[in-house]
Design a protein around this motif. Sequence first.
Motif, mmCIF file in Angstrom:
data_model
loop_
_atom_site.group_PDB
_atom_site.id
_atom_site.type_symbol
_atom_site.label_atom_id
_atom_site.label_comp_id
_atom_site.label_asym_id
_atom_site.label_seq_id
_atom_site.Cartn_x
_atom_site.Cartn_y
_atom_site.Cartn_z
ATOM 1 N N VAL A 106 6.600 15.906 -1.204
ATOM 2 C CA VAL A 106 5.779 14.702 -1.209
ATOM 3 C C VAL A 106 6.460 13.668 -0.317
ATOM 4 C CG1 VAL A 106 4.768 12.829 -2.570
ATOM 5 C CG2 VAL A 106 4.959 15.126 -3.553
ATOM 6 N N ILE A 107 5.730 13.180 0.670
ATOM 7 C CA ILE A 107 6.225 12.114 1.538
ATOM 8 C C ILE A 107 5.490 10.839 1.157
ATOM 9 C CG2 ILE A 107 6.484 11.289 3.900
ATOM 10 C CD1 ILE A 107 6.529 14.183 4.802
ATOM 11 N N ARG A 108 6.236 9.795 0.904
ATOM 12 C CA ARG A 108 5.647 8.543 0.436
ATOM 13 C C ARG A 108 5.965 7.427 1.426
ATOM 14 N NH1 ARG A 108 6.593 4.409 -4.037
ATOM 15 N NH2 ARG A 108 8.802 4.892 -3.828
ATOM 16 N N ILE A 109 4.916 6.708 1.835
ATOM 17 C CA ILE A 109 5.051 5.562 2.734
ATOM 18 C C ILE A 109 4.612 4.315 1.989
ATOM 19 C CG2 ILE A 109 4.208 4.484 4.856
ATOM 20 C CD1 ILE A 109 3.608 7.351 5.857
ATOM 21 N N ILE A 110 5.388 3.247 2.084
ATOM 22 C CA ILE A 110 5.002 1.952 1.533
ATOM 23 C C ILE A 110 4.868 0.965 2.685
ATOM 24 C CG2 ILE A 110 5.602 0.049 0.000
ATOM 25 C CD1 ILE A 110 4.960 2.598 -1.487
ATOM 26 N N LEU A 111 3.677 0.402 2.841
ATOM 27 C CA LEU A 111 3.450 -0.664 3.809
ATOM 28 C C LEU A 111 3.367 -1.981 3.051
ATOM 29 C CD1 LEU A 111 0.781 1.023 6.113
ATOM 30 C CD2 LEU A 111 3.229 0.772 6.538
ATOM 31 N N PRO A 112 4.051 -3.017 3.513
ATOM 32 C CA PRO A 112 4.201 -4.246 2.721
ATOM 33 C C PRO A 112 2.940 -5.114 2.717
ATOM 34 C CG PRO A 112 5.226 -4.545 4.843
ATOM 35 C CD PRO A 112 4.793 -3.103 4.790
ATOM 36 N N GLN A 113 2.825 -5.904 1.680
ATOM 37 C CA GLN A 113 1.705 -6.822 1.529
ATOM 38 C C GLN A 113 1.664 -7.865 2.661
ATOM 39 O OE1 GLN A 113 1.712 -8.651 -2.313
ATOM 40 N NE2 GLN A 113 -0.188 -9.770 -2.010
ATOM 41 N N SER A 114 2.797 -8.099 3.281
ATOM 42 C CA SER A 114 2.876 -9.111 4.330
ATOM 43 C C SER A 114 2.021 -8.776 5.551
ATOM 44 C CB SER A 114 4.320 -9.306 4.769
ATOM 45 O OG SER A 114 4.876 -8.091 5.259
ATOM 46 N N ILE A 115 1.612 -7.508 5.723
ATOM 47 C CA ILE A 115 0.803 -7.155 6.895
ATOM 48 C C ILE A 115 -0.690 -7.070 6.537
ATOM 49 C CG2 ILE A 115 2.707 -5.972 8.006
ATOM 50 C CD1 ILE A 115 1.335 -3.298 7.352
ATOM 51 N N PHE A 116 -1.074 -7.396 5.298
ATOM 52 C CA PHE A 116 -2.488 -7.404 4.938
ATOM 53 C C PHE A 116 -3.219 -8.440 5.778
ATOM 54 C CE2 PHE A 116 -2.114 -5.871 0.239
ATOM 55 C CZ PHE A 116 -1.475 -4.721 0.680
ATOM 56 N N VAL A 117 -4.441 -8.120 6.197
ATOM 57 C CA VAL A 117 -5.235 -9.088 6.947
ATOM 58 C C VAL A 117 -5.584 -10.275 6.074
ATOM 59 C CG1 VAL A 117 -7.460 -9.469 8.092
ATOM 60 C CG2 VAL A 117 -6.155 -7.379 8.553
ATOM 61 N N GLU A 118 -5.943 -10.002 4.823
ATOM 62 C CA GLU A 118 -6.203 -11.067 3.871
ATOM 63 C C GLU A 118 -5.393 -10.807 2.619
ATOM 64 O OE1 GLU A 118 -10.305 -11.554 3.021
ATOM 65 O OE2 GLU A 118 -10.888 -11.853 5.106
ATOM 66 N N ILE A 171 0.861 -1.182 0.000
ATOM 67 C CA ILE A 171 0.000 0.000 0.000
ATOM 68 C C ILE A 171 0.897 1.231 0.000
ATOM 69 C CG2 ILE A 171 -1.698 1.329 1.304
ATOM 70 C CD1 ILE A 171 -2.555 -1.379 2.573
ATOM 71 N N GLN A 172 0.593 2.159 -0.879
ATOM 72 C CA GLN A 172 1.333 3.416 -0.931
ATOM 73 C C GLN A 172 0.466 4.542 -0.370
ATOM 74 O OE1 GLN A 172 4.058 5.437 -4.211
ATOM 75 N NE2 GLN A 172 1.912 5.676 -4.764
ATOM 76 N N ILE A 173 1.021 5.276 0.594
ATOM 77 C CA ILE A 173 0.369 6.451 1.162
ATOM 78 C C ILE A 173 1.236 7.670 0.838
ATOM 79 C CG2 ILE A 173 -0.419 7.571 3.292
ATOM 80 C CD1 ILE A 173 -0.631 4.728 4.507
ATOM 81 N N ARG A 174 0.607 8.737 0.352
ATOM 82 C CA ARG A 174 1.342 9.956 -0.008
ATOM 83 C C ARG A 174 0.710 11.167 0.667
ATOM 84 N NH1 ARG A 174 0.081 7.781 -4.629
ATOM 85 N NH2 ARG A 174 -1.213 9.557 -5.251
ATOM 86 N N ILE A 175 1.565 12.039 1.171
ATOM 87 C CA ILE A 175 1.129 13.330 1.685
ATOM 88 C C ILE A 175 1.902 14.400 0.938
ATOM 89 C CG2 ILE A 175 1.047 14.855 3.693
ATOM 90 C CD1 ILE A 175 0.667 12.384 5.433
ATOM 91 N N ARG A 176 1.159 15.267 0.249
ATOM 92 C CA ARG A 176 1.800 16.285 -0.601
ATOM 93 C C ARG A 176 1.364 17.673 -0.153
ATOM 94 N NH1 ARG A 176 0.016 18.864 -5.180
ATOM 95 N NH2 ARG A 176 -1.697 17.382 -5.502
ATOM 96 N N ASP A 177 2.331 18.569 -0.010
ATOM 97 C CA ASP A 177 2.018 19.960 0.310
ATOM 98 C C ASP A 177 2.618 20.878 -0.746
ATOM 99 O OD1 ASP A 177 4.737 20.915 1.017
ATOM 100 O OD2 ASP A 177 4.553 19.615 2.748
ATOM 101 N N ARG A 178 2.219 22.117 -0.684
ATOM 102 C CA ARG A 178 2.745 23.137 -1.585
ATOM 103 C C ARG A 178 3.527 24.164 -0.778
ATOM 104 N NH1 ARG A 178 -2.699 24.093 -5.343
ATOM 105 N NH2 ARG A 178 -2.672 22.049 -6.345
ATOM 106 N N GLY A 179 4.419 23.645 0.047
ATOM 107 C CA GLY A 179 5.160 24.493 0.961
ATOM 108 C C GLY A 179 6.473 24.976 0.402
#
Length: 218
Positions: free
Chosen positions: A204-216, A142-150
């Motif tokens: 832009v800050i990007r976080i990747i959470l691995p598939q290994s922690i998916f519930v299913e 899962i990719q999560i991104r937080i982007r600002d115009r700072g």
Amino acid sequence: MTHLHINSLSHDIKTPLNAIALYNDLLRTMEFDDPERQICHEVIADQINHLVHITRSILEQNTRPEGHDQIDLISLLQDTASIYQKLHPEYTFLVNIDNLIPPVWGDGPALGRVLTNLLDNSIAYSQPTLIVIAAELQSGGIQIRIRDRGDGIQPNQLPYIFKPQFRGNLTVPGNGMGLAIAQEIVHAHGGYIEVASTVGVGTVIRIILPQSIFVELP
């Protein structure tokens, strides 16, 4: 894992305390039978639990996930954005989340702490404008991104931004612990975090959470 300094406590408790104060003030203006009162009570209770978790983990100087609970990331992202929109009405928080994102195993309060640290940074280093919170399911996680115009980050500072107590701009209040804490928590969940920034354009800050922690697993 690097132990983080106890002074980070002052940074991390700011957002939940502000949220509690805001929703408490809202309760004072509501009629007793207003159905929105229950929502305010739930937010306050959640933020108190968040404070308890943060205080305990920092006093123990430990950012490893304390438990393996099932976390609804979609709700976590949406609820955090909603709280920040109320706390900072001068900003516009645009949320773009893939509805196919599955629940994951992990430490919900700790992941919430990552989001609040990153959003606090975006606000601290930008004028009131648009902040985008996006998340999508992708191959391998899962990719999560937080982007600002700072203001953006100077290229020579990028290698140091995750170091505890590093502050790129000493005129901005803070203790330089937010990104360091966020990185520790993301790593503890098996993921990684990276930053791309252009001076005068934003970050832009990007976080990747691995598939290994998916519930299913799909």
